[in-house]
Design an enzyme around this catalytic site. Sequence first.
Site, PDB file in Angstrom:
ATOM      1  CG  HIS A 102      -1.276  -3.999  -7.422  1.00  0.00           C
ATOM      2  ND1 HIS A 102      -1.227  -4.374  -6.107  1.00  0.00           N
ATOM      3  CD2 HIS A 102       0.177  -3.915  -7.592  1.00  0.00           C
ATOM      4  CE1 HIS A 102      -0.072  -4.524  -5.717  1.00  0.00           C
ATOM      5  NE2 HIS A 102       0.958  -3.950  -6.398  1.00  0.00           N
ATOM      6  CB  THR A 130      -0.910  -0.113   1.362  1.00  0.00           C
ATOM      7  OG1 THR A 130      -1.652   1.124   1.147  1.00  0.00           O
ATOM      8  CG2 THR A 130      -0.343   0.039   2.700  1.00  0.00           C
ATOM      9  NE  ARG A 131      -0.081   5.857  -4.567  1.00  0.00           N
ATOM     10  CZ  ARG A 131      -1.223   5.898  -5.485  1.00  0.00           C
ATOM     11  NH1 ARG A 131      -1.579   4.728  -5.552  1.00  0.00           N
ATOM     12  NH2 ARG A 131      -1.797   7.011  -5.440  1.00  0.00           N
ATOM     13  CG  ASN A 132      -3.497   5.392  -1.014  1.00  0.00           C
ATOM     14  OD1 ASN A 132      -2.923   6.098  -1.372  1.00  0.00           O
ATOM     15  ND2 ASN A 132      -3.603   4.241  -1.844  1.00  0.00           N
ATOM     16  CB  ILE A 172       7.015  39.100 -15.835  1.00  0.00           C
ATOM     17  CG1 ILE A 172       7.206  40.420 -15.325  1.00  0.00           C
ATOM     18  CG2 ILE A 172       6.600  38.768 -17.185  1.00  0.00           C
ATOM     19  CD1 ILE A 172       8.137  41.384 -16.165  1.00  0.00           C
ATOM     20  CB  VAL A 200      11.872  37.086  -6.159  1.00  0.00           C
ATOM     21  CG1 VAL A 200      12.386  35.925  -6.636  1.00  0.00           C
ATOM     22  CG2 VAL A 200      10.646  36.703  -5.265  1.00  0.00           C
TER      23      VAL A 200
END
Length: 574
Positions: free
Chosen positions: A294, A198-200, A477, A436
């Site tokens: 999967h 799983t990755r959840n 910009i 910046v």
Amino acid sequence: MANTPHGGVLKDLIARDAPRHDQLEAEAATLPSIVLTERQLCDLELIMNGGFSPLEGFMNQKDYDGVVAESRLADGNLFSMPITLDASKAVIEQAGLKPGSRVTLRDFRDDRNLAILTIDDIYRPDKEKEAKLVFGGDPEHPAIKYLNTKVEEYYIGGKLEAVNKLNHYDYVGLRYTPAELRIHFDKLGWTRVVAFQTRNPMHRAHRELTVRAARARQANVLIHPVVGLTKPGDIDHFTRVRAYQALLPRYPNGMAALALLPLAMRMGGPREAVWHAIIRKNHGATHFIVGRDHAGPGKNSKGQEFYGPYDAQHAVEKYRAELGIEVVEFQQVTYLPDTDEYMPKDEVPAGTKTLDISGTELRNRLRTGAHIPEWFSYPEVVKILRESSPPRALQGFTIFLTGYMNSGKDAIARALQVTLNQQGGRSVTLLLGDTVRHELSSELGFSREDRHTNVQRIAFVAGELTRAGAAVIAAPIAPYEHSRKAAREAVQSTGGSFFLVHVNTPLEYCEATDKRGIYAKARRGEIKGFTGVDDPYEAPTNANLVVDVSKQSVRSIVHEIILMLESEGYFERL
């Protein structure tokens, strides 16, 4: 007894080379070196600890060609995913690399020497072929995007000698190598192990699915989540591991264990499912759960799935005999409120009432603070997810204003900063283009490349601040579409929201109201590469809001932005 490793022998290079550690360490310090990327580090770790057995290094061209074309190494062993070390021509030439050379592989995080690679060959891959045969060819696939934008033009193949393990400072007690996990199973007396990838975060449905699989096979459960690289936008592994730990006591005592896998996923669907099965086999599992879609990356911009829902199951079924690990194919499970149980959808009697919460709906409930019922997830898991995923009113965001010089974007940005400060609830940071340029990018010029770099620096800062819960207002910009797209992806990869506001004030108006005379200097040729004069401005194609100072007041534009944020839930609602 744990499963036999893929290829017959666990290629644990760390154990193999330990007796020569001092000699290898001394040699590594004298060799040219390559600093590895995060994905390369993940691959290296699993090569060195045997997770990718039978590999003993990064693939040479014969192995690579065989894997891409037929999912086979040159010796005939099944292996479905190319594991390669990419490098630029400049790095190769600077280090003087060639077949037979030895090169040290270093960790970008702490500059430690990790391994020595003896080079078999240096080759230019056919990326188009790799994209098509391995991942399906859709240019929107995350692995193909990575291949085309991040991977260098050459691959270096060769065998490795391990010098040092990678250092980890999180969840060290859960980071088992294949050899260590096999010993752990033996200590527990486990002989049949069902691995779950799983990755959840895991919820009640996942618990029910894994228990059903274990019960049917009289086995134990290995929860084996990926903690390397997953899909951009996934919940971070720190949160997930805390959630897995909270879930473990919900299993019958002694049924389940948790171990972490430092894998860099490719989201490769069918190919990845076969690869995952090989990896779990090497870690000692006897069974491996493969569910619907999967390791798929979801849908493309047209709403189409990259793979069929059961393509991965068909792929592992094709190689079932060779894989040497029993694949457990599971359909989606659904909740039956009348009996308070979960059941595979294909087993639910006709007419039975069912309830489901999709991943999108769960994210919406976390975002808004809405109730998440106990039939879906356990309170202790939900508590952890809410801590890491607060409702939108407590999250950061980036407002990215783009337009010609003197288009009014700076005035809008300053007014918006004041308005958000008055609103309260989060810190507000202003990143104006000139500021910046002076503080972060003073060494950059105005070439296309330098302008892109400047925008990416802004995006990096904005992403980190957004991750921390701040409101960021950036007003460069940013004339190029690809730069703005990359900026959006950079901020969103931190888990934050990115709103692009195109200040579409006509060039003629910007020039006519230019009290500093900058446009006049550009027209006279005193300033080169000036946006709108001799350098193009590429109008955004996906702006969240388009405004025009020649037709609207700054006050009304700020109000539009506030309304946009309010509609997305970024302010407390009474």
